[in-house]
Enzyme design. Structure first.
Site, PDB file in Angstrom:
ATOM      1  N   GLU A 231       0.754  -1.203   0.078  1.00 55.10           N
ATOM      2  CA  GLU A 231      -0.082  -0.201   0.031  1.00 55.10           C
ATOM      3  C   GLU A 231       0.693   1.168   0.012  1.00 55.10           C
ATOM      4  O   GLU A 231       0.373   2.160   0.501  1.00 55.10           O
ATOM      5  CB  GLU A 231      -1.081  -0.057   1.338  1.00 55.10           C
ATOM      6  CG  GLU A 231      -2.040  -1.198   1.316  1.00 55.10           C
ATOM      7  CD  GLU A 231      -2.978  -0.962   2.328  1.00 55.10           C
ATOM      8  OE1 GLU A 231      -4.140  -0.892   2.185  1.00 55.10           O
ATOM      9  OE2 GLU A 231      -2.727  -0.585   3.454  1.00 55.10           O
TER      10      GLU A 231
ATOM     11  N   HIS B 275      -4.228   0.689  11.477  1.00 53.21           N
ATOM     12  CA  HIS B 275      -5.517   0.094  11.691  1.00 53.21           C
ATOM     13  C   HIS B 275      -5.916   0.041  13.327  1.00 53.21           C
ATOM     14  O   HIS B 275      -6.128  -1.109  13.728  1.00 53.21           O
ATOM     15  CB  HIS B 275      -5.385  -1.366  11.027  1.00 53.21           C
ATOM     16  CG  HIS B 275      -4.937  -1.373   9.810  1.00 53.21           C
ATOM     17  ND1 HIS B 275      -4.220  -2.442   9.360  1.00 53.21           N
ATOM     18  CD2 HIS B 275      -4.835  -0.279   8.662  1.00 53.21           C
ATOM     19  CE1 HIS B 275      -3.738  -2.475   8.145  1.00 53.21           C
ATOM     20  NE2 HIS B 275      -4.305  -1.222   7.697  1.00 53.21           N
TER      21      HIS B 275
ATOM     22  N   HIS C 118     -11.451   0.307   7.190  1.00 49.62           N
ATOM     23  CA  HIS C 118     -10.021  -0.194   6.723  1.00 49.62           C
ATOM     24  C   HIS C 118      -8.990   0.601   8.102  1.00 49.62           C
ATOM     25  O   HIS C 118      -8.390  -0.163   8.646  1.00 49.62           O
ATOM     26  CB  HIS C 118      -9.752   0.651   5.394  1.00 49.62           C
ATOM     27  CG  HIS C 118      -8.216   0.327   5.224  1.00 49.62           C
ATOM     28  ND1 HIS C 118      -7.883   0.165   3.728  1.00 49.62           N
ATOM     29  CD2 HIS C 118      -7.203   0.360   5.794  1.00 49.62           C
ATOM     30  CE1 HIS C 118      -6.772   0.000   3.628  1.00 49.62           C
ATOM     31  NE2 HIS C 118      -5.919   0.017   4.787  1.00 49.62           N
TER      32      HIS C 118
END
Lengths: 272, 272, 272, 272
Positions: free
Chosen positions: A78, A99, A167
């Site tokens: 990512e 997260h 997310h």
């Protein structure tokens, strides 16, 4: 005198470990820093848990998130989160993606995260909300394509923290220390908001208070005090590979020699 | 080259300890793996807390959950959970049973546990609910008779996680690493769902998102990153009997030598 | 025989560390003690996290919160909280200021914090609520000007704990040990109130119960038992710089030699 | 062969420490055992935190809670809780009194604590509620007079756990191991009930399930498995004064030699 790239790698490794040690990040998530001498480059670890990132794990990328050297190790999937924000925001020099269980309940409900105390104000007056579904429909929720990163950067806008539906969160800073400080205190604010909403109606800071309290706490002195606290906690961790040199060079550490010696002692114990 | 049974016992011991160290399992609960060379057999520890399971504690059972050798130690009472799921599901090669405080509130209320973020999607799109009372009326809640295990396996159906009313959860995987990854991330999802429901209305992943995000995160790379994280955390634990050899052979560990050395150092410290 | 100033500095350092180790205070917050020989002076650490305050970090201030000696290190920005309360309350000899996650939800909602069990009664029968906005309008939430400290002291009134809207709490005591005991048990009460309000209607102590239970638990015996507990927990912390001498001289420690030896051993380990 | 009194003191010290290490008890609270050879006597530590109770701290009392020897140390103030329950319940051989944060929310609201899963059933089918105010009006909430202890014992009745309004809980057992097992699992049940009530309507075990599940889990095998788990966790604690001999003689430890060696190693480390 500008910081050497060796020192920068060490600082970024320590920042990664602080985020892991303070519970913002677990197996996943990552932190990056823009190249101080070339605004079109940034540094980010190879794909491993932030808690164990070492200076040698740090890789260099261009703003399209391509490695500037042939890769022999796996990069994070990512990394466009970092590259696209650096493209969109020249004032941003560090990005954290996490997260944390503190913010996920907001990402799962759409309940706005708001500044509720002076340190929480450092996350920014407004925390926008990005729902990947709006631009891309059904996805696997990951942010891997450049256009996904660019969409997230647009949602962040001129703010400093953005929630990502189902997310996590992405946090920006003008410096690495600021991005870490904002990430940790944003999570504290989120934790307290969760608990406050369970007993009553929250009374957030107004815009002027949020702006003033945020600015006050992002000054060098409060940030240095917190950085010393987090670094010493990291040095306490049994068998934890903090290098004395790296810890000693952390920019925020301006205190007496004693703590440095303690970190050194810890490092020696570990090496034995 | 197939894995040796010695390596398999070490991996299963490490998986047990990871589940204990990450808080999924406390004094009770257990993890098993199907025999890689004989689908009619599975491996499961003798009756002791997963946190202290060692390779020598691993026993071998047939699918009726009878030991294939005369027993000199006590087996787990609830091993039919494993045997009956292996019978019903040829695609399952590992089973974890736990009573984590993250899932128990769902088991106590009947509130559905649903995938709410990308990593939580690894528990499966649907988490069915088994109430032992439906088939057996009043019991002591334990799953000890083969027909009780078979009933649970039917409730699991083609899914990967099943909640057990007033008891806990059972999790299946195509590999040991997958069952561990699903157990831990399922608990993270459950924790966040508890907190999210306290502040608002949850907006779960839809079926396509859950399927895609689950599949993405169960690929070797994300699973290896998490496995390294959990193994290194385990190696940090003071006086904790992780064997260097066992840790080094964990399939997901493909990183540099440094972490292995740290685990070795920890093991030496312990032996002294 | 009055306590020496060296002993006092050691006690204050230990009190700071106990508050850090028990989770009342993190990177920020502070604890002070009035000068036992001069009621117009008080002692407070230089600006650093309480968890790492050492006797050499302790500075001396007058009640206008000006250092009595030229400063070579940075003092805390919010020291007027201490000075103004010492001015207003001659019976107060120690002050603690913190932002514990246990009290912040009350500071964010205005929900009253009330004594709900015998140890919680030590925070006082009534916990008043100070909103800086009432006197000063929009601020950065910090308490830095003398008039801000004086306003807070007025809100505290004749009580022992005051909540500060969108900020934290300030706790007073007739002794250092009492202020620490009240701070920690006030946080336990707050934690339990948060959880109690989530499941039902709280039934607080009435005024007579709160007064009697508070007075009983602030006697030397219960306070000494808790002080021993907190000091030994502090001594357990790996690499933690508790000096044997300092720990041994803590006034509440009247137990056998064994614990002292343990703390000494811990200190030795650290020094190596 | 009956247990020696030396072994009994060691077991009681370990039980105290397990309760402290598992978070049931902090600075306050206590555990006792009835004299195995004289039902009119019981053993209880001198006034100190359970986490640091050593065999030499154990004192002997008659059922009026008077010491059978002249006291040179301070006893607990609330020992009538133990004496009066031993008087009223000849089948009880061990008593634990605690103020765990898991049960306090029930004590503060009057919400009934009910068995919600198989291990929680060990606290008993019914958990009565004692409000000291009913018999004694306004008090300091402590249980110090014999008539206060007797009132509590009446409220306990034929049950095994009793909640004390605005105070905590008292737990009885036919053996020391049973009282510890019931205390810890009762707290787990309470924690889960708190969280379950925040998301939905609880569906408790019915009377038959509670009775059967409680009886099953209080058998020697499950209790020994948990005792080994708790003892090994205790042995892991850095600088923690578990004596190898004491740990090795814990009745529930029937496992291999390895864990004993680990505890010994930990003890040696500490003594150095």
């Amino acid at each position: 005198m500008p910081i050497s790239l060796d020192d920068l790698r060490r600082q970024l490794a320590i920042a990664n470990r602080i985020l892991g040690n303070e519970g913002v990040i677990d197996a996943f998530g990552h932190a990056s820093i823009r190249h101080p001498g070339n605004p079109n480059r940034y540094f980010l670890a190879r794909s491993r848990s932030p808690l164990w990132v070492a200076p040698d794990d740090i890789l260099e990328f261009d703003l399209d998130s391509e490695s500037v050297r042939p890769l022999t190790v796996q990069p994070y999937g990512e990394r466009v989160i970092h590259g696209e924000i650096y493209k969109a925001r020249p004032d941003v020099n560090s990005v954290v993606h996490h997260h944390s269980g503190a913010v996920l309940p907001f990402c799962m409900t759409g309940v706005p995260l708001v500044p509720l105390f002076h340190l929480g104000a450092t996350m920014g007056e407004t925390v926008p909300f990005w729902d990947q579904r709006d631009d891309f429909g059904d996805t696997n929720l990951l942010v891997i394509k450049p256009e996904e990163g660019a969409s997230l950067a647009r949602a962040l806008g001129k703010n400093w923290t953005v929630l990502m539906r189902r997310h996590g969160a992405t946090v920006a800073g003008t410096t690495l220390q600021e991005a870490v400080f904002r990430s940790i205190n944003g999570c504290v604010n989120a934790e307290c908001q969760l608990r406050a909403m369970a007993i009553g109606t929250i009374g957030p800071l107004n815009a002027a208070e949020a702006r003033d309290a945020g600015a006050f706490n992002l000054q060098p002195r409060p940030m240095a005090r917190a950085w010393e606290y987090w670094t010493l906690r990291l040095g306490e961790r049994a068998n934890f590979p903090v290098r004395a040199k790296a810890a000693a060079k952390a920019p925020a550490r301006k205190s007496k020699a004693a703590p440095r010696k303690r970190v050194k002692a810890a490092a020696k114990t570990r090496r034995r």
